[in-house]
Write an enzyme that holds these catalytic residues in place. Structure first.
Site, PDB file in Angstrom:
ATOM      1  N   GLU A  99      40.126  34.837   0.626  1.00  0.00           N
ATOM      2  CA  GLU A  99      38.838  34.472   1.215  1.00  0.00           C
ATOM      3  C   GLU A  99      38.473  33.017   0.895  1.00  0.00           C
ATOM      4  OE1 GLU A  99      37.137  35.519   3.449  1.00  0.00           O
ATOM      5  OE2 GLU A  99      35.106  34.750   3.181  1.00  0.00           O
ATOM      6  N   TRP A 151      32.226  28.264  25.107  1.00  0.00           N
ATOM      7  CA  TRP A 151      33.397  28.007  24.260  1.00  0.00           C
ATOM      8  C   TRP A 151      34.577  28.246  25.177  1.00  0.00           C
ATOM      9  CZ3 TRP A 151      37.750  30.386  22.237  1.00  0.00           C
ATOM     10  CH2 TRP A 151      38.260  29.853  21.047  1.00  0.00           C
TER      11      TRP A 151
HETATM   12  C1  F6R Z   1      35.495  33.622   8.571  1.00  0.00           C
HETATM   13  C2  F6R Z   1      34.904  34.596   9.483  1.00  0.00           C
HETATM   14  C3  F6R Z   1      35.820  35.373  10.339  1.00  0.00           C
HETATM   15  C4  F6R Z   1      35.280  36.794  10.574  1.00  0.00           C
HETATM   16  C5  F6R Z   1      36.168  37.526  11.592  1.00  0.00           C
HETATM   17  C6  F6R Z   1      35.697  38.933  11.834  1.00  0.00           C
HETATM   18  O1  F6R Z   1      34.532  32.964   7.814  1.00  0.00           O
HETATM   19  O2  F6R Z   1      33.707  34.726   9.561  1.00  0.00           O
HETATM   20  O3  F6R Z   1      37.119  35.407   9.835  1.00  0.00           O
HETATM   21  O4  F6R Z   1      35.250  37.479   9.364  1.00  0.00           O
HETATM   22  O5  F6R Z   1      36.162  36.815  12.796  1.00  0.00           O
HETATM   23  O6  F6R Z   1      34.422  38.953  12.385  1.00  0.00           O
HETATM   24  P1  F6R Z   1      33.548  40.261  12.368  1.00  0.00           P
HETATM   25  O7  F6R Z   1      33.207  40.555  10.952  1.00  0.00           O
HETATM   26  O8  F6R Z   1      32.335  39.931  13.189  1.00  0.00           O
HETATM   27  O9  F6R Z   1      34.383  41.348  12.973  1.00  0.00           O
END
Ligand code: F6R
Length: 612
Positions: free
Chosen positions: A485, A76
């Site tokens: 959300e 990426w």
């Molecule tokens: C949206 C999504 C992201 C994650 C964010 C935090 O659908 O998945 O907004 O919630 O990048 O990621 P974590 O929970 O892995 O810290």
């Protein structure tokens, strides 16, 4: 953000690498590559722009590449456009050092200039090529010792990295190093694996080592040895991963996202069962005592994206149940704020991956101020899980779709249980209310199941929304949190411009954007606020909005205003968010696939954001 896989053992490496990378595509997917070595022969490097399937086709699913040792990468792009040239693995010009890398090397320009003075030539714009050539430089300058060369490079590199390196002089061996970028090592019989995330190797082994920050590992057939940056050997325990290999497969579902939406009843139930025993919440495994909960005056909930939205919902829940002061903060802001935290506070960080760079740094800055920390985390052994003082593990299992659904739902339920236990430990709730709310929490999985059974109506309505240009989500209190959300879900996978507002804010600006056909989705589950939200709905309707509502069964009067109403089963309003979010997840999914997009892999996004 990218995905790394490495293998050395008795099997052919290329099929293992490609299979592992296919499980990591959600981490990044603009190009991919592998480097494989057959014994002492030259290493073959194959890389291609685009999705992994291009690489799979070029190599006949790996069968065309021979050798039992190799590294692979799905990229990426951060430095340098997505192209075959910039794809990993990268190699020193003489093929002495070949590596894949996740993360960002912040001082790569400075290092590049230094290396150019020593005659190195650069062919790509990547920071990874700089890391490869730096390791090559130290290897040749001091001694042909891989650990030494990597350690010296680690001292010079600023930023975050997970590196897997192959050296020409050491066939059958892979060297790994990490700082603030996840990487795990698995061993099964004569085979050794490395990957940036568990799903890549779950099919082969559940026994993993966690390589710590600023540590180096040497992988050989069936063996992993660990070293400090001073080249001293360290012993590590093998940890068994409990996740089921099937949970990292799509099964009969068209997309992981839909499968994960459907897994919600089970994983919510498992999250509840992990801490509720004999009708009581027990935080023994989390190591948070009632006495500690009594001492706390202030709670900071810190997270990013959807996990932050969980925090917004929990703020309402926790403040309703306890006398605690609760603040919700975006981790990317919190970490740079110059604020003195209340010493009698707890910082709760929420993260599915446990690796989100901003959330991890926010945790560290709280710890530096001597504040107690608790992580609500899904991935066992992740950086946040290891660094937080206390950990509440959600039981979502591997979440593969980039847009979170089941992890979000388990985080929410974990937060309800935490709030309820805070209330109980602080004597702020009567026993009968405590028991009643606990019973309500127990009803969530079945109620989610009922909403999922009724998905056809939503599927039908979603088809009418695929040409929508703008959407607004409105709600008050917990409904506002769910609107945040729902709006994120819709925009991230269907690319429809969408915003969420506290319904009372509409008149302070956003209402000027409402025109004929603008979609407004109203969430109205909070009994005490519903009438006010309905007035806001009427206001936008009179300006031409197309209105959908999500409300609790029984509130049929909303049909007078909304053109489509979706009902959730009755539940205590404190926990309505767990139900009202489900139709919004389904709606986003169906709009996305209706528009012909890959709901699992939205453009420009990666599952775990391990760089700022
Ligand atoms: C949206 C999504 C992201 C994650 C964010 C935090 O659908 O998945 O907004 O919630 O990048 O990621 P974590 O929970 O892995 O810290």
């Amino acid at each position: 953000m990218c995905g790394i896989v490495g293998f050395t053992g008795t099997k052919q490496a290329a099929p293992v690498l490609l299979d592992g990378l296919s499980k990591l595509e959600y981490r990044g997917y603009d190009s991919a590559g592998i480097a494989v070595r057959d014994g002492e022969s030259e290493t073959e490097i194959i890389k291609e722009k685009g999705k992994l399937k291009n690489l799979q086709e070029m190599t006949d699913n790996g069968k065309a590449v021979k050798g039992c040792c190799g590294i692979g990468h799905t990229r990426w792009a951060t430095h340098g456009e997505p192209s075959a040239l910039n794809a990993h693995p990268h190699s020193s010009d003489d093929g002495n050092v070949i590596a894949v890398h996740n993360g960002i090397i912040e001082n790569y320009q400075e290092l590049r200039e230094k290396l150019m003075k020593h005659g190195y030539v650069f062919h790509t714009q990547t920071d990874t090529e700089v890391a490869v050539k730096l390791i090559d430089y130290y290897y040749k300058k001091y001694a042909p010792l891989p650990i030494e060369a990597i350690a010296r490079s680690m001292v010079r590199i600023r930023g975050s990295y997970a590196l897997c390196v192959m050296f020409k002089d050491y066939p059958g061996e892979i060297y790994c190093a990490r700082k603030d970028s996840p990487m795990i090592i698995g061993v099964s019989g004569e085979d050794t694996f490395v990957a940036s995330d568990v799903p890549a190797i779950l099919k082969y082994t559940r026994n993993v080592y966690y390589i710590g920050n600023m540590e180096i590992a040497k992988l050989e057939q069936g063996k992993a040895t660990f070293f400090t940056i001073d080249s001293e050997e360290i012993q590590k325990p093998l940890t068994e991963i409990k996740w089921d290999a099937k949970s990292a497969d799509k099964g009969n579902f068209e997309h992981f996202m839909l499968k994960e939406i459907y897994e919600q009843p089970n994983v919510i139930r498992e999250t509840i069962d992990s801490v509720v025993k004999d009708g009581k919440i027990s935080f023994d495994t989390i190591n948070l005592t009632d006495e500690e909960m009594q001492q706390i005056e202030q709670v900071y909930i810190v997270a990013c994206g959807s996990a932050y939205h969980v925090g917004v919902d929990l703020q309402y829940v926790m403040e309703s149940l306890t006398s605690l002061q609760v603040r919700v903060e975006l981790a990317s802001e919190f970490r740079y704020r110059k604020m003195t935290l209340n010493k009698k506070s707890i910082v709760i960080v929420i993260s599915q991956s446990g690796e989100t760079a901003d959330t991890l740094e926010a945790l560290r800055s709280a710890k530096n101020q001597g504040i107690k920390t608790l992580g609500i985390v899904n991935v066992v052994g992740s950086s946040i899980a290891r660094e937080a003082d206390n950990v509440f593990y959600t039981q979502a299992g591997p979440e593969i779709a980039v847009a979170t659904t089941k992890a979000y739902s388990t985080q929410l339920v974990a937060g309800y249980l935490l709030s309820l236990q805070f209330a109980k430990a602080r004597n702020e709730i009567e026993e009968c209310r405590y028991q009643a709310l606990l019973e309500e929490i127990y009803t969530i999985p079945d109620k989610v199941e009922r909403i999922l059974e009724d998905k056809e109506r939503l599927q039908w309505y979603s088809a009418k929304l695929i040409n929508i240009g703008d959407a607004f989500f409105i709600g008050r209190g917990i409904d506002y949190a769910i609107g945040l959300e729902g709006s994120l879900k819709l925009k991230e996978i269907s690319y429809i411009h969408s915003e969420a507002y506290a319904a009372g804010e509409l008149k302070h600006g956003p209402i000027s954007l409402i025109e004929n056909g603008t979609l407004v989705i109203s969430i109205a589950t909070q009994d005490t606020l519903i009438e006010k939200t309905v007035s806001n709905m009427a206001e936008v309707k009179s300006r031409g909005a197309k209105l959908m509502a999500v409300t609790t069964a029984g509130n049929y009067f909303l049909e007078d205003t909304a053109e489509f109403t979706c009902y959730i089963p009755k539940i205590d309003p404190l926990f309505a968010g767990s139900l009202s979010v489900i139709p919004l997840q389904l709606l986003s999914y169906y709009v996305s696939i209706g528009k012909g997009f890959d709901a699992d892999k939205p453009r420009n996004l990666a599952k775990s954001v391990t760089v700022e």
